[in-house]
Design an enzyme around this catalytic site. Sequence first.
Site, short mmCIF file in Angstrom:
data_model
loop_
_atom_site.label_atom_id
_atom_site.label_comp_id
_atom_site.label_asym_id
_atom_site.label_seq_id
_atom_site.Cartn_x
_atom_site.Cartn_y
_atom_site.Cartn_z
N ASP A 128 -0.99 3.65 7.19
CA ASP A 128 -1.38 2.77 8.18
C ASP A 128 -0.57 2.66 9.27
OD1 ASP A 128 0.51 -0.02 8.63
OD2 ASP A 128 0.92 1.07 6.82
N ASP A 160 1.38 -6.05 3.04
CA ASP A 160 2.67 -5.75 3.04
C ASP A 160 3.37 -7.17 2.79
OD1 ASP A 160 2.52 -7.65 5.17
OD2 ASP A 160 3.14 -6.25 6.74
#
Length: 371
Positions: free
Chosen positions: A265, A90
Site C-alpha cells: 500500500d 492499519d
Amino acid sequence: MLKFTLHKKDGLARRGTLELNHGKIETPVFMPVGTYGSVKAMNPQNLHDIKAQIILGNTYHLWLRPGLEVIGQFGGLHGFIGWDKPILTDSGGFQVFSLSDMRKLTEEGCTFKSPINGDKLFLSPEISMKIQTVLNSDIAMQLDECTPGEATREQARKSLQMSLRWAERSKKAFEDLKNPNALFGIVQGAMYEDLREESLRGLEQFDFPGLAVGGLSVGEPKPEMYRMLRAVGPILPEHKPHYLMGVGTPEDLVYGVAHGIDMFDCVMPTRNARNGWLFTRFGDLKIKNAKHKLDKRPIDESCTCYACQNFSRAYLHHLHRTGEILGAQLNTIHNLHFYQVIMAEMREAVEQGKFADWQARFHENRARGTD
C-alpha cells in the site's frame, strides 16, 4: 477468516490467492489508500473500474472522525463507505507515533492529544483491536511501536521487544472480541538484519495468519530499504501472505515482489496524481509542464484507463493549471490503473515462470523516459 493459497513461485516472486470475508484477492496486490474512508479523488465505481481488489483504511483517522459511534451504526466501514470488497486497516500506531511532541509512550500504550480538538486520548493494543473490530476490516494490524530508521541497535531491540509484547496483547484482545476477520503481526527491527530476524522469530509463537514488514520507507535511503528486503523476504514463512507497509514507487513494488512480498500500500500514486505527477510504462510525466499545452496524445498510448482513452495531455495540463477537480480525478484514475496493471503483469509473469524477463523489460522501458 483468511485462507492463503500459494499457486506458483518463480525465484522468490510468488503468485497466490487470499480469501477473506468480503472476497478473494489475487496476489501480488496493490491496495489504494483510503485514509478517511475514501481513496482521494475516487469513488467506489472508479475503484471497481481500475480493478482494485482491496483498499486500506486508517484506524487512527477514522477513530477521530467520524468516530466509532457513527461507523458502528452502519455495521462497519464497508457499509459506511459503500465498498463491497475487502478492506485492510492499519493499527493507528504510525500516526500516533508521528505526533512525537504530542504523545507519551509507556508499556500500556500511548497517550496523546487529538490534533483536532486537543482532547487527551489513549491508544493501546486492546483499544486498537476494539476500533478495528467496529470497523470490521477484513485484515486488521497489531499495534506496534514504529521504530525510526535511524534508531540505534539498543533502541531498535527495546522497541521490537515491546512490539512483540503488544503483538501478544493484540492477538488476545482480537480473540476475546471474537473478531471473525484476520489479524496480521508486524516485523520490526529498524535497519538491523539480526533484529529483523529476532522480531520474526518472536512473532512465530503467536501464529498470525499473515505478516507485515513495518518500519521501512520511513526516511531511510533507498539502498537501505532494499537491503532489509533482501534480508527479510527470504525468511518470511512461505505459507503466509507477506505485506510490505507503505511502499512505494513502481520500482519498489517490482523489487518487493522479486523478494517475496505479496501485498503493498502507498499514498504515492494518489498524492502524485493530485500534484500532476503521472506514472507511465516509459517513465514519469509531469503534466503541469508547459510542453504539454498543445499535446494531443494521451498520457500513455498503451494505457487502457478512462483518462488515456478519452483525454489529451493538453486537456489534463489545462485542468491541472486551473485547479479543476476533474484533473485530480483523471490523474488519479490513471496512476492507480497503472499500478494495478503492473501487479496484473507480475502475477502473469510469475505464473508463466518468466518474472526475471518481465522485470528486465519493465526497468528497460521505465528508464527510456517519456517524450
